[in-house]
Motif scaffolding. Structure first.
Motif, PDB file in Angstrom:
ATOM      1  N   LYS A   1     -26.687   1.352  17.243  1.00  0.00           N
ATOM      2  CA  LYS A   1     -27.579   0.785  18.524  1.00  0.00           C
ATOM      3  C   LYS A   1     -27.983   2.581  19.446  1.00  0.00           C
ATOM      4  CE  LYS A   1     -24.974  -2.139  21.542  1.00  0.00           C
ATOM      5  NZ  LYS A   1     -24.176  -2.142  22.577  1.00  0.00           N
ATOM      6  N   ILE A   2     -28.681   2.587  19.778  1.00  0.00           N
ATOM      7  CA  ILE A   2     -29.680   3.783  20.630  1.00  0.00           C
ATOM      8  C   ILE A   2     -30.070   3.372  22.228  1.00  0.00           C
ATOM      9  CG2 ILE A   2     -31.522   5.143  20.579  1.00  0.00           C
ATOM     10  CD1 ILE A   2     -29.921   5.414  18.058  1.00  0.00           C
ATOM     11  N   ILE A   3     -29.577   4.201  22.835  1.00  0.00           N
ATOM     12  CA  ILE A   3     -29.990   4.126  24.199  1.00  0.00           C
ATOM     13  C   ILE A   3     -30.896   4.905  24.187  1.00  0.00           C
ATOM     14  CG2 ILE A   3     -29.195   4.357  26.680  1.00  0.00           C
ATOM     15  CD1 ILE A   3     -25.961   4.539  25.601  1.00  0.00           C
ATOM     16  N   VAL A   4     -32.147   4.470  25.512  1.00  0.00           N
ATOM     17  CA  VAL A   4     -33.419   4.800  25.315  1.00  0.00           C
ATOM     18  C   VAL A   4     -33.795   5.264  26.670  1.00  0.00           C
ATOM     19  CG1 VAL A   4     -36.352   5.439  25.183  1.00  0.00           C
ATOM     20  CG2 VAL A   4     -34.603   4.649  23.089  1.00  0.00           C
ATOM     21  N   ASP A   5     -34.222   6.249  27.238  1.00  0.00           N
ATOM     22  CA  ASP A   5     -34.389   6.518  28.804  1.00  0.00           C
ATOM     23  C   ASP A   5     -35.603   5.637  28.994  1.00  0.00           C
ATOM     24  OD1 ASP A   5     -35.228   7.461  31.459  1.00  0.00           O
ATOM     25  OD2 ASP A   5     -35.410   9.749  30.720  1.00  0.00           O
ATOM     26  N   ALA A   6     -35.622   4.231  29.534  1.00  0.00           N
ATOM     27  CA  ALA A   6     -37.046   4.345  29.746  1.00  0.00           C
ATOM     28  C   ALA A   6     -37.872   4.862  31.177  1.00  0.00           C
ATOM     29  CB  ALA A   6     -37.160   2.761  29.886  1.00  0.00           C
ATOM     30  N   MET A   7     -37.235   5.889  31.874  1.00  0.00           N
ATOM     31  CA  MET A   7     -37.981   6.083  33.261  1.00  0.00           C
ATOM     32  C   MET A   7     -37.885   7.136  33.127  1.00  0.00           C
ATOM     33  SD  MET A   7     -37.819   2.946  34.415  1.00  0.00           S
ATOM     34  CE  MET A   7     -38.656   4.036  35.470  1.00  0.00           C
TER      35      MET A   7
ATOM     36  N   ALA B   1     -38.194  -1.404  16.816  1.00  0.00           N
ATOM     37  CA  ALA B   1     -36.326  -2.162  16.637  1.00  0.00           C
ATOM     38  C   ALA B   1     -37.427  -3.943  16.072  1.00  0.00           C
ATOM     39  CB  ALA B   1     -36.265  -2.964  18.330  1.00  0.00           C
ATOM     40  N   ARG B   2     -38.555  -3.996  15.963  1.00  0.00           N
ATOM     41  CA  ARG B   2     -39.462  -4.927  15.314  1.00  0.00           C
ATOM     42  C   ARG B   2     -39.697  -4.755  13.957  1.00  0.00           C
ATOM     43  NH1 ARG B   2     -44.047  -6.365  19.858  1.00  0.00           N
ATOM     44  NH2 ARG B   2     -42.938  -7.890  20.818  1.00  0.00           N
ATOM     45  N   ALA B   3     -39.901  -3.050  13.671  1.00  0.00           N
ATOM     46  CA  ALA B   3     -39.821  -2.661  12.460  1.00  0.00           C
ATOM     47  C   ALA B   3     -38.109  -2.301  11.315  1.00  0.00           C
ATOM     48  CB  ALA B   3     -40.256  -1.577  12.939  1.00  0.00           C
ATOM     49  N   ARG B   4     -37.611  -2.366  12.250  1.00  0.00           N
ATOM     50  CA  ARG B   4     -36.092  -2.331  11.806  1.00  0.00           C
ATOM     51  C   ARG B   4     -34.876  -2.909  12.585  1.00  0.00           C
ATOM     52  NH1 ARG B   4     -35.133   4.398  10.918  1.00  0.00           N
ATOM     53  NH2 ARG B   4     -37.337   4.424   9.788  1.00  0.00           N
ATOM     54  N   PRO B   5     -34.813  -4.082  12.036  1.00  0.00           N
ATOM     55  CA  PRO B   5     -34.178  -5.108  13.028  1.00  0.00           C
ATOM     56  C   PRO B   5     -32.102  -5.280  12.952  1.00  0.00           C
ATOM     57  CG  PRO B   5     -35.629  -6.123  11.180  1.00  0.00           C
ATOM     58  CD  PRO B   5     -35.871  -5.086  10.979  1.00  0.00           C
ATOM     59  N   GLY B   6     -32.232  -4.127  12.036  1.00  0.00           N
ATOM     60  CA  GLY B   6     -30.956  -3.140  12.073  1.00  0.00           C
ATOM     61  C   GLY B   6     -30.229  -2.380  13.633  1.00  0.00           C
ATOM     62  N   LEU B   7     -31.521  -2.134  14.219  1.00  0.00           N
ATOM     63  CA  LEU B   7     -31.255  -1.286  15.477  1.00  0.00           C
ATOM     64  C   LEU B   7     -31.078  -2.365  15.988  1.00  0.00           C
ATOM     65  CD1 LEU B   7     -34.158   1.814  14.882  1.00  0.00           C
ATOM     66  CD2 LEU B   7     -31.300   1.645  14.758  1.00  0.00           C
ATOM     67  N   GLU B   8     -30.793  -1.574  17.102  1.00  0.00           N
ATOM     68  CA  GLU B   8     -30.056  -2.206  18.456  1.00  0.00           C
ATOM     69  C   GLU B   8     -30.535  -1.213  19.677  1.00  0.00           C
ATOM     70  OE1 GLU B   8     -26.731  -4.594  21.257  1.00  0.00           O
ATOM     71  OE2 GLU B   8     -26.532  -3.765  19.060  1.00  0.00           O
TER      72      GLU B   8
ATOM     73  N   ALA C   1     -38.654   8.864  17.567  1.00  0.00           N
ATOM     74  CA  ALA C   1     -37.281   9.794  18.414  1.00  0.00           C
ATOM     75  C   ALA C   1     -36.314   8.633  18.104  1.00  0.00           C
ATOM     76  CB  ALA C   1     -37.578   9.910  19.470  1.00  0.00           C
ATOM     77  N   VAL C   2     -36.944   7.337  18.060  1.00  0.00           N
ATOM     78  CA  VAL C   2     -35.904   7.099  17.972  1.00  0.00           C
ATOM     79  C   VAL C   2     -35.073   6.275  16.328  1.00  0.00           C
ATOM     80  CG1 VAL C   2     -35.203   3.871  18.112  1.00  0.00           C
ATOM     81  CG2 VAL C   2     -36.072   4.476  19.741  1.00  0.00           C
ATOM     82  N   TYR C   3     -35.885   6.549  15.749  1.00  0.00           N
ATOM     83  CA  TYR C   3     -35.257   6.406  14.226  1.00  0.00           C
ATOM     84  C   TYR C   3     -34.681   7.887  14.036  1.00  0.00           C
ATOM     85  CZ  TYR C   3     -39.100   3.254  13.181  1.00  0.00           C
ATOM     86  OH  TYR C   3     -40.164   1.961  13.343  1.00  0.00           O
ATOM     87  N   GLN C   4     -35.096   9.289  14.345  1.00  0.00           N
ATOM     88  CA  GLN C   4     -34.836  10.699  14.087  1.00  0.00           C
ATOM     89  C   GLN C   4     -32.766  10.561  15.205  1.00  0.00           C
ATOM     90  OE1 GLN C   4     -36.503  13.398  17.044  1.00  0.00           O
ATOM     91  NE2 GLN C   4     -35.284  14.974  15.479  1.00  0.00           N
ATOM     92  N   ALA C   5     -32.892   9.765  15.759  1.00  0.00           N
ATOM     93  CA  ALA C   5     -32.021   9.418  16.973  1.00  0.00           C
ATOM     94  C   ALA C   5     -30.956   8.605  15.602  1.00  0.00           C
ATOM     95  CB  ALA C   5     -31.514   8.427  18.134  1.00  0.00           C
ATOM     96  N   ALA C   6     -31.732   8.147  15.245  1.00  0.00           N
ATOM     97  CA  ALA C   6     -30.469   7.007  14.621  1.00  0.00           C
ATOM     98  C   ALA C   6     -30.062   7.800  13.052  1.00  0.00           C
ATOM     99  CB  ALA C   6     -31.280   5.498  14.063  1.00  0.00           C
ATOM    100  N   ALA C   7     -31.225   8.146  12.723  1.00  0.00           N
ATOM    101  CA  ALA C   7     -30.705   9.313  11.172  1.00  0.00           C
ATOM    102  C   ALA C   7     -29.850  10.446  11.935  1.00  0.00           C
ATOM    103  CB  ALA C   7     -32.071  10.214  10.741  1.00  0.00           C
TER     104      ALA C   7
END
Length: 338
Positions: free
Chosen positions: A2-8, A25-32, A311-317
């Motif tokens: 699960k990755i938390i993203v600052d939307a603002m 999220a669409r490219a990697r369904p396993g990510l929340e 950045a989301v992928y980097q955070a997951a790694a």
């Protein structure tokens, strides 16, 4: 995961931030993914890119930390900001990593005081991955700590080495100390003392320290991790960005000069596209703050959707690498007073 993203956070929030998170999220369904920000604005932005997938959720936070706020205190005065809410969720175990394109100073202050550093780490450091002639270069620090001690720099060497090995998959990362020459006697007292300390760590088998390194050799692929105080590291980073931008403009001008050069441009189009991609910071995504208990990734302020997605992928790694555990296991090697 699960990755938390600052939307603002960032110049293009919330539109590009939401778009990038949705793409990931669409490219990697396993990510929340959890988008934190003003819910009405986030959902409106999501509507513009086809709506939110089932794996993307929204947590409301009405306040926004902007560039005019005091970075050291903004997260305290704006307790309902996307940064404060998101990092508190990370601290409480409601996510595995946090991504923001907002104020660097506010993110560093909030990350240090909310998520907190690994016990024994003196300072969190920013460590971007730079393009080189090799696999890439981890630069630590690039601006979070303008003034450093020997102990800070020694810890940066370990942090960079662990990150390169665990998150980037580089076996026995070569660590160099940024200096004005390769001889041990080069540089000021800080660099000389740090070089001696890192040589001791190398001799003991704790680091693959290759000695002092000049910026030009580092960019040629001479090491995998370059250690610097935040002032020197930031100068190096901005110089590389400036040279890359200059070269891109000059190449474009050269290839558009005549019919012959335009034909030549068509022949090397793929190579030029690949070269441009290597220099594009959007393909990397962001810069991790090393030394915190959980991964916090700083995307650049002008991030578009592609940068946020990466950045989301980097955070997951980074979360999968569990860098904090590696640091905790080796903290005894990193905290010796010198």
């Amino acid at each position: 995961m699960k990755i938390i993203v600052d939307a603002m956070g960032g110049d293009n929030a919330p539109g590009e931030i939401v778009k990038g998170a949705v793409q990931a999220a669409r490219a990697r369904p396993g990510l929340e993914i959890v988008l934190v920000g003003r819910e009405a604005e986030v959902r409106s932005a999501a509507g513009a890119c086809g709506g939110l997938p089932e794996t993307v959720h929204v947590v409301n936070a009405e306040e926004v930390i902007d560039m005019h706020d005091d970075p050291a205190t903004a997260f305290k005065t704006k307790k309902d900001s996307s940064v404060t809410v998101g990092l508190t969720m990370l601290k409480d175990g409601e996510g595995d990593a946090f991504v923001s394109a907002g104020s660097t100073g506010a993110l560093l202050s909030a990350g240090t005081l909310i998520v907190k550093r690994v016990k024994g780490i003196r300072r969190a450091a920013m460590a971007p991955l730079l393009p080189t002639a090799g696999k890439g270069l981890v630069l630590v620090d690039c601006g979070a700590n303008a003034e450093c001690t020997v102990e800070y720099l020694v810890q940066f060497a370990y942090l960079g080495s662990f990150y390169a090995a665990k998150a980037l998959g580089i076996e026995k990362p070569r660590v160099g100390l940024l200096n004005i020459g390769t001889e041990d006697s080069k540089g000021d007292a800080l660099r000389q003392e740090t070089c001696r300390a890192l040589k001791e760590a190398g001799a003991a088998g704790h680091l693959n320290f290759i000695g002092n390194i000049e910026a030009r050799e580092a960019i040629r692929g001479g090491c995998d991790v370059v250690v610097a105080d935040g002032f020197s590291g930031n100068v190096m980073l901005k110089t590389i960005e400036g040279v890359g931008s200059f070269m891109g403009r000059e190449l474009k001008t050269m290839f558009l000069r005549s019919l012959t050069t335009k034909i030549a441009a068509l022949l090397v189009k793929k190579g030029l596209r690949d070269f441009k991609k290597r220099l594009d910071p959007d393909t990397i995504g962001g810069t991790p703050f090393l030394g915190l208990r959980k991964p916090v990734i700083k995307a650049h302020g002008s991030s578009g959707a592609l940068a946020i997605e990466n950045a989301v992928y980097q955070a997951a790694a980074a979360a999968e690498a569990d860098l904090a555990a590696e640091i905790e296991a080796n903290i005894g090697l990193m905290r010796a007073e010198r």
